[in-house]
Design a protein around this motif. Sequence first.
Motif, PDB file in Angstrom:
ATOM      1  N   PHE A  20       0.895  -1.319   0.049  1.00 39.06           N
ATOM      2  CA  PHE A  20       0.064  -0.134  -0.055  1.00 39.06           C
ATOM      3  C   PHE A  20       0.857   1.220   0.084  1.00 39.06           C
ATOM      4  O   PHE A  20       0.597   2.170  -0.554  1.00 39.06           O
ATOM      5  N   ASP A  21       1.968   1.276   0.635  1.00 42.42           N
ATOM      6  CA  ASP A  21       2.927   2.499   0.776  1.00 42.42           C
ATOM      7  C   ASP A  21       4.132   2.082   1.314  1.00 42.42           C
ATOM      8  O   ASP A  21       4.289   1.243   2.045  1.00 42.42           O
ATOM      9  N   VAL A  22       5.223   2.946   0.799  1.00 37.13           N
ATOM     10  CA  VAL A  22       6.453   2.877   1.595  1.00 37.13           C
ATOM     11  C   VAL A  22       6.948   4.198   1.593  1.00 37.13           C
ATOM     12  O   VAL A  22       6.810   5.043   0.712  1.00 37.13           O
ATOM     13  N   ILE A  23       7.046   4.552   2.916  1.00 37.47           N
ATOM     14  CA  ILE A  23       7.445   5.843   3.423  1.00 37.47           C
ATOM     15  C   ILE A  23       8.756   6.143   4.150  1.00 37.47           C
ATOM     16  O   ILE A  23       9.363   5.051   4.974  1.00 37.47           O
ATOM     17  N   GLY A  24       9.424   7.018   3.666  1.00 36.33           N
ATOM     18  CA  GLY A  24      10.767   7.242   4.156  1.00 36.33           C
ATOM     19  C   GLY A  24      11.364   8.668   4.042  1.00 36.33           C
ATOM     20  O   GLY A  24      10.925   9.243   3.219  1.00 36.33           O
ATOM     21  N   LEU A  25      12.361   8.915   4.982  1.00 40.82           N
ATOM     22  CA  LEU A  25      13.059  10.423   4.768  1.00 40.82           C
ATOM     23  C   LEU A  25      14.043  10.378   3.550  1.00 40.82           C
ATOM     24  O   LEU A  25      14.331  11.212   3.109  1.00 40.82           O
ATOM     25  N   ASN A  26      14.475   9.346   3.268  1.00 40.92           N
ATOM     26  CA  ASN A  26      15.823   9.127   2.351  1.00 40.92           C
ATOM     27  C   ASN A  26      15.214   8.320   1.109  1.00 40.92           C
ATOM     28  O   ASN A  26      14.128   7.924   1.079  1.00 40.92           O
ATOM     29  N   GLU A  27      16.143   8.529   0.040  1.00 40.16           N
ATOM     30  CA  GLU A  27      15.989   7.762  -1.242  1.00 40.16           C
ATOM     31  C   GLU A  27      15.569   6.191  -0.844  1.00 40.16           C
ATOM     32  O   GLU A  27      16.387   5.538   0.161  1.00 40.16           O
ATOM     33  N   ILE A  28      14.485   5.490  -1.380  1.00 40.16           N
ATOM     34  CA  ILE A  28      14.058   4.015  -0.987  1.00 40.16           C
ATOM     35  C   ILE A  28      14.526   3.162  -1.945  1.00 40.16           C
ATOM     36  O   ILE A  28      14.099   3.667  -3.365  1.00 40.16           O
ATOM     37  N   ASN A  29      15.031   2.153  -1.914  1.00 41.57           N
ATOM     38  CA  ASN A  29      15.568   1.186  -2.885  1.00 41.57           C
ATOM     39  C   ASN A  29      14.501   0.016  -2.954  1.00 41.57           C
ATOM     40  O   ASN A  29      14.221  -0.660  -1.953  1.00 41.57           O
ATOM     41  N   MET A  30      13.444   0.235  -3.805  1.00 46.42           N
ATOM     42  CA  MET A  30      12.118  -0.601  -3.739  1.00 46.42           C
ATOM     43  C   MET A  30      12.889  -2.124  -3.755  1.00 46.42           C
ATOM     44  O   MET A  30      12.099  -3.003  -3.272  1.00 46.42           O
ATOM     45  N   ILE A  31      13.851  -2.402  -4.623  1.00 45.39           N
ATOM     46  CA  ILE A  31      14.047  -3.864  -4.581  1.00 45.39           C
ATOM     47  C   ILE A  31      14.098  -4.392  -3.315  1.00 45.39           C
ATOM     48  O   ILE A  31      14.107  -5.616  -2.948  1.00 45.39           O
ATOM     49  N   ASP A  32      15.179  -3.704  -2.379  1.00 45.04           N
ATOM     50  CA  ASP A  32      15.835  -3.979  -1.222  1.00 45.04           C
ATOM     51  C   ASP A  32      14.502  -4.373  -0.259  1.00 45.04           C
ATOM     52  O   ASP A  32      14.312  -5.224   0.545  1.00 45.04           O
ATOM     53  N   ILE A  33      13.461  -3.366  -0.498  1.00 48.59           N
ATOM     54  CA  ILE A  33      11.977  -3.432   0.236  1.00 48.59           C
ATOM     55  C   ILE A  33      11.484  -4.638  -0.072  1.00 48.59           C
ATOM     56  O   ILE A  33      11.031  -5.491   0.878  1.00 48.59           O
ATOM     57  N   LEU A  34      11.259  -4.847  -1.317  1.00 45.39           N
ATOM     58  CA  LEU A  34      10.629  -6.373  -1.582  1.00 45.39           C
ATOM     59  C   LEU A  34      11.394  -7.501  -1.328  1.00 45.39           C
ATOM     60  O   LEU A  34      10.723  -8.423  -1.005  1.00 45.39           O
ATOM     61  N   HIS A  35      12.610  -7.505  -1.252  1.00 43.49           N
ATOM     62  CA  HIS A  35      13.332  -8.672  -0.846  1.00 43.49           C
ATOM     63  C   HIS A  35      13.268  -8.883   0.831  1.00 43.49           C
ATOM     64  O   HIS A  35      13.051 -10.006   1.375  1.00 43.49           O
ATOM     65  N   GLN A  36      12.715  -7.715   1.311  1.00 38.79           N
ATOM     66  CA  GLN A  36      12.698  -7.851   2.578  1.00 38.79           C
ATOM     67  C   GLN A  36      11.176  -8.551   3.221  1.00 38.79           C
ATOM     68  O   GLN A  36      10.851  -9.253   4.166  1.00 38.79           O
ATOM     69  N   ILE A  37      10.161  -8.242   2.185  1.00 39.59           N
ATOM     70  CA  ILE A  37       8.977  -8.538   2.725  1.00 39.59           C
ATOM     71  C   ILE A  37       8.533  -9.771   2.109  1.00 39.59           C
ATOM     72  O   ILE A  37       7.435 -10.532   2.371  1.00 39.59           O
ATOM     73  N   ALA A  38       9.220  -9.916   0.926  1.00 40.17           N
ATOM     74  CA  ALA A  38       8.708 -11.205   0.122  1.00 40.17           C
ATOM     75  C   ALA A  38       9.579 -12.564   0.716  1.00 40.17           C
ATOM     76  O   ALA A  38      10.519 -12.273   1.066  1.00 40.17           O
ATOM     77  N   ASP A  39       8.985 -13.455   0.313  1.00 45.26           N
ATOM     78  CA  ASP A  39       9.640 -14.857   0.663  1.00 45.26           C
ATOM     79  C   ASP A  39       9.615 -15.730  -0.729  1.00 45.26           C
ATOM     80  O   ASP A  39       8.970 -15.115  -1.719  1.00 45.26           O
ATOM     81  N   GLU A  40      10.111 -17.188  -0.538  1.00 46.76           N
ATOM     82  CA  GLU A  40      10.226 -17.969  -1.861  1.00 46.76           C
ATOM     83  C   GLU A  40       8.942 -18.083  -2.098  1.00 46.76           C
ATOM     84  O   GLU A  40       8.622 -18.682  -3.299  1.00 46.76           O
ATOM     85  N   ASP A  41       7.900 -18.163  -1.252  1.00 45.39           N
ATOM     86  CA  ASP A  41       6.393 -18.536  -1.787  1.00 45.39           C
ATOM     87  C   ASP A  41       5.552 -17.374  -2.283  1.00 45.39           C
ATOM     88  O   ASP A  41       4.767 -17.515  -2.713  1.00 45.39           O
ATOM     89  N   THR A  42       6.276 -16.091  -2.299  1.00 43.35           N
ATOM     90  CA  THR A  42       5.669 -15.102  -2.967  1.00 43.35           C
ATOM     91  C   THR A  42       5.524 -15.111  -4.457  1.00 43.35           C
ATOM     92  O   THR A  42       6.443 -15.361  -4.977  1.00 43.35           O
ATOM     93  N   GLU A  43       4.101 -14.939  -5.116  1.00 44.98           N
ATOM     94  CA  GLU A  43       4.206 -15.072  -6.465  1.00 44.98           C
ATOM     95  C   GLU A  43       3.849 -13.679  -7.329  1.00 44.98           C
ATOM     96  O   GLU A  43       4.286 -13.497  -8.117  1.00 44.98           O
ATOM     97  N   THR A  44       3.034 -12.948  -6.380  1.00 45.87           N
ATOM     98  CA  THR A  44       2.468 -11.614  -6.972  1.00 45.87           C
ATOM     99  C   THR A  44       2.889 -10.801  -6.069  1.00 45.87           C
ATOM    100  O   THR A  44       2.320 -10.795  -4.757  1.00 45.87           O
ATOM    101  N   ILE A  45       3.052  -9.462  -6.345  1.00 45.49           N
ATOM    102  CA  ILE A  45       2.900  -8.194  -5.409  1.00 45.49           C
ATOM    103  C   ILE A  45       2.138  -7.269  -6.182  1.00 45.49           C
ATOM    104  O   ILE A  45       2.514  -6.981  -7.168  1.00 45.49           O
TER     105      ILE A  45
END
Length: 90
Positions: A20-45
């Motif tokens: 729904f949202d990613v909020i931060g004070l600095n530049e956000i690396n979306m790939i890093d965020i996705l790697h932290q919230i997804a696991d090997e079972d994640t098929e779609t985001i």
Amino acid sequence: MENKNVIVIYQKEDNHIDLFDVIGLNEINMIDILHQIADEDTETITFHFTPDATEHLVLKSTLTNDGLFVKTPGDLLYPVQVKHPITSIA
């Protein structure tokens, strides 16, 4: 989450994530965020907003009538492919 300067609002159910949202004070690396919230079972985001950096993402757009109403002056058109996060809509 490892980076304490970022707030990630998402819901994970089975092998699907609604982001729904990613909020931060600095530049956000979306790939890093996705790697932290997804696991090997994640098929779609499903992004419920338009992410800034998409060079390493395969995105599929869907049009909805939900969300933001924008009135533009004259002949200017609001971009169809842009969706604001739900947290920015009053």
